[in-house]
Design a protein around this motif. Structure first.
Motif, PDB file in Angstrom:
ATOM      1  N   UNK A 108       0.831  -1.204   0.000  1.00 46.44           N
ATOM      2  CA  UNK A 108       0.000   0.000   0.000  1.00 46.44           C
ATOM      3  C   UNK A 108       0.864   1.252   0.000  1.00 46.44           C
ATOM      4  N   UNK A 109       1.936   1.256   0.804  1.00 50.56           N
ATOM      5  CA  UNK A 109       2.788   2.433   0.927  1.00 50.56           C
ATOM      6  C   UNK A 109       3.600   2.707  -0.328  1.00 50.56           C
ATOM      7  N   UNK A 110       3.720   1.744  -1.202  1.00 53.73           N
ATOM      8  CA  UNK A 110       4.451   1.973  -2.447  1.00 53.73           C
ATOM      9  C   UNK A 110       3.697   2.905  -3.388  1.00 53.73           C
ATOM     10  N   UNK A 111       2.425   3.095  -3.163  1.00 49.23           N
ATOM     11  CA  UNK A 111       1.625   4.014  -3.973  1.00 49.23           C
ATOM     12  C   UNK A 111       1.063   5.129  -3.117  1.00 49.23           C
ATOM     13  N   UNK A 112       0.329   6.010  -3.737  1.00 49.22           N
ATOM     14  CA  UNK A 112      -0.322   7.121  -3.041  1.00 49.22           C
ATOM     15  C   UNK A 112      -1.802   6.795  -2.856  1.00 49.22           C
ATOM     16  N   UNK A 113      -2.504   7.514  -1.981  1.00 49.10           N
ATOM     17  CA  UNK A 113      -3.950   7.255  -1.835  1.00 49.10           C
ATOM     18  C   UNK A 113      -4.726   7.415  -3.134  1.00 49.10           C
TER      19      UNK A 113
END
Length: 338
Positions: A108-113
């Motif tokens: 999840x943290x590899x991308x943005x919201x």
């Protein structure tokens, strides 16, 4: 005479009335060490210190924990003995955050919201909890999410603004490879220099600094900003830096650097300059000055928006870190002397 254990020696010597005998303290510390739980052992240390007559505040300072931790440990020991000092979380069952949860959180943290459909550009711990629950993971509290992020080594960092190179990737890499080969395999009599300009502001660049608790560094700004400009050339083989100073970032500053390099490397048959695509590097005045040198100075332009290919950028970062950041010079002349 029997010696006290090293752990008891590190505890503060209390001035109050001891309520635990020495043998009781030693037995409690041995039991805590055999328990194999660091939290249980720390509670035993807290009780042993308080039992010697030390205050809860002094004990907490020696053990580097909260005063409430010492107070609760003493109360539990007085109510239930040493068995009450055991960690009560052993029977909580399976932990909510397991290796699979951490792997999903890393993904999840590899991308943005915005990549995962949220109408927000940055992550918060609350939003991470909702995203993990939406992915079928167990719902955790905000505090648990914060501890999980700490175990992953995740930190809040400022975003780095960049401008992408308009060239295709293969073309940009080929150009950088050509310049690298020029530095490594070029003739020794033809120096290769990385050239760039930098702005010097009288108003200091504000940066982080180490401070004591409750202290914050104060930087007084002069108010009316003044600027000076430097043009520098870094010899990648010898590490020698050549620079000139000017009051404007125009073609005259770059031409002044060309004359300085021509006189400094007067025995060089040809001087190769690696530089960016700034307008002052290809203006009419610059082309006229280059023609005067008769081909001794050869310009090699980097791909557009590719500062990582210019090694003098590292020198400018050190310049700001050691000179301009949080400086206290009142005049531009004082700053330039530094």
């Amino acid at each position: 005479m029997r010696r006290r254990p090293e752990s008891e020696k590190a505890l503060p010597q209390g001035q109050g009335r001891p309520w635990l005998k020495r043998k009781q303290r030693q037995a409690l510390l041995r039991w805590g060490a055999r328990s194999g739980c660091p939290l249980t052992y720390r509670r035993c240390l807290a009780v042993a210190s308080a039992g010697r007559g030390a205050s809860c505040r002094a004990t907490a300072k020696a053990l580097e924990c909260a005063t409430s931790t010492v107070v609760v440990a003493v109360r539990r020991y007085q109510e239930g003995g040493r068995q009450a000092l055991r960690d009560r979380r052993e029977g909580n069952g399976r932990a909510k955050v397991d290796e699979r949860f951490r792997e999903r959180l890393t993904c999840v943290l590899e991308g943005t919201p915005e990549d995962w459909g949220w109408c927000r550009p940055t992550w918060t711990r609350e939003l991470l909890c909702q995203e993990m629950a939406r992915r079928g993971q167990v719902r955790v509290s905000v505090a648990t999410m914060g501890r999980t992020l700490a175990t992953l080594g995740a930190r809040l960092k400022a975003a780095k603004p960049i401008v992408e190179c308009p060239w295709p990737s293969w073309k940009r890499q080929r150009r950088l490879h050509e310049l690298k080969c020029l530095e490594v395999y070029g003739p020794p009599s033809e120096p290769v220099l990385h050239v760039d300009e930098v702005d010097i502001h009288l108003n200091p660049k504000v940066g982080r600094d180490w401070c004591l608790p409750g202290q914050r560094r104060v930087v007084v700004t002069p108010g009316n900003n003044q600027k000076r400009y430097l043009a520098g050339a870094l010899n990648t083989r010898t590490g020698q830096l050549t620079w000139v100073e000017g009051r404007s970032k125009a073609s005259a500053l770059f031409i002044q650097l060309l004359w300085r390099l021509a006189s400094q490397y007067r025995r060089a048959r040809r001087i190769h300059l690696v530089l960016d695509n700034a307008s002052v590097h290809s203006s009419k005045k610059t082309l006229k000055a280059l023609a005067h040198f008769g081909g001794r100075l050869v310009l090699h332009f980097l791909p557009p928006y590719c500062p990582q290919g210019n090694r003098i950028e590292r020198v400018w970062l050190d310049l700001h870190a050691n000179v301009t950041r949080n400086h206290r010079c009142r005049t531009m002349d004082q700053l330039m002397v530094r």
